[in-house]
Write an enzyme that holds these catalytic residues in place. Structure first.
Site, short mmCIF file in Angstrom:
data_model
loop_
_atom_site.label_atom_id
_atom_site.label_comp_id
_atom_site.label_asym_id
_atom_site.label_seq_id
_atom_site.Cartn_x
_atom_site.Cartn_y
_atom_site.Cartn_z
N CYS A 34 14.46 -7.63 11.32
CA CYS A 34 14.28 -9.00 11.27
C CYS A 34 16.06 -9.26 10.70
O CYS A 34 16.82 -10.26 11.01
CB CYS A 34 13.37 -9.93 10.82
SG CYS A 34 11.99 -9.74 11.75
N GLU A 68 10.26 -14.47 12.82
CA GLU A 68 11.87 -14.41 12.86
C GLU A 68 12.52 -14.34 14.14
O GLU A 68 13.41 -15.15 14.63
CB GLU A 68 12.42 -13.67 11.99
CG GLU A 68 11.78 -13.65 10.46
CD GLU A 68 10.93 -12.66 9.99
OE1 GLU A 68 10.97 -12.27 9.04
OE2 GLU A 68 10.08 -12.40 10.83
N CYS A 102 11.71 -8.08 7.36
CA CYS A 102 11.88 -6.68 7.44
C CYS A 102 13.13 -6.20 7.97
O CYS A 102 14.03 -6.92 8.28
CB CYS A 102 10.84 -5.96 8.65
SG CYS A 102 11.37 -6.61 10.33
N HIS A 122 8.05 -10.58 15.78
CA HIS A 122 7.91 -11.16 14.51
C HIS A 122 8.34 -12.68 14.40
O HIS A 122 8.88 -13.02 15.33
CB HIS A 122 8.87 -10.42 13.50
CG HIS A 122 8.55 -8.85 13.28
ND1 HIS A 122 8.92 -8.16 12.36
CD2 HIS A 122 7.59 -8.11 14.01
CE1 HIS A 122 8.43 -7.08 12.09
NE2 HIS A 122 7.75 -7.06 13.32
#
Length: 142
Positions: free
Chosen positions: A89, A58, A86, A56
């Site tokens: 993260c 992040e 999410c 992701h």
């Protein structure tokens, strides 16, 4: 909530990163990590191209920054991301000691499910697993 000009600058940069993700066929999410008025790292979503479900935006910037400063603790940094993070993260940011997270769009998905139900069961060989951790930290504290 009032955001600073630097906050807006960083989110604009995160949007640029999201556009790069989109160009590569990834979900268009971008992120920027900053400290003391400086951008430390920037990246975008790339789980499809990398075959890595943890890639992701992040996580990409957390990894990049940790390598750059040679420390997995990213104290006093702010992470800017174009979509509400999410739970994975958020957990990574917490472990990295990120001070602040600023996101753009709210995620309409249910955070606890995200369209998938995971069964979690605990307690298997709990004593042995726990003892290994206790022994490790006992040695580290000495």
């Amino acid at each position: 909530m009032k955001f600073s000009d630097f906050d807006k600058h960083c989110m604009q940069q995160a949007l640029q990163m999201a556009r790069k993700a989109c160009e590569q066929g990834e979900v268009p999410i971008g992120a920027v990590l900053a400290k003391d008025g400086q951008i430390i790292a920037e990246g975008w979503n790339c789980p499809i191209g990398s075959n890595d479900p943890t890639s992701h935006a992040e996580i990409v910037v957390l990894r990049q920054a940790a390598q750059k400063i040679n420390n997995y603790r990213l104290v006093d940094m702010t992470l800017y991301v174009t979509l509400e993070p999410c739970s994975m993260c958020i957990g990574a940011m917490t472990h990295a000691r990120i001070k602040r997270c600023v996101f753009g769009a709210f995620d309409p998905k249910d955070k606890n499910q995200g369209g998938h139900r995971l069964v979690i069961e605990g307690g298997l060989l709990a004593e042995e697993c726990g003892q290994l951790l206790r022994d490790f930290f006992e040695v580290r504290r000495k």
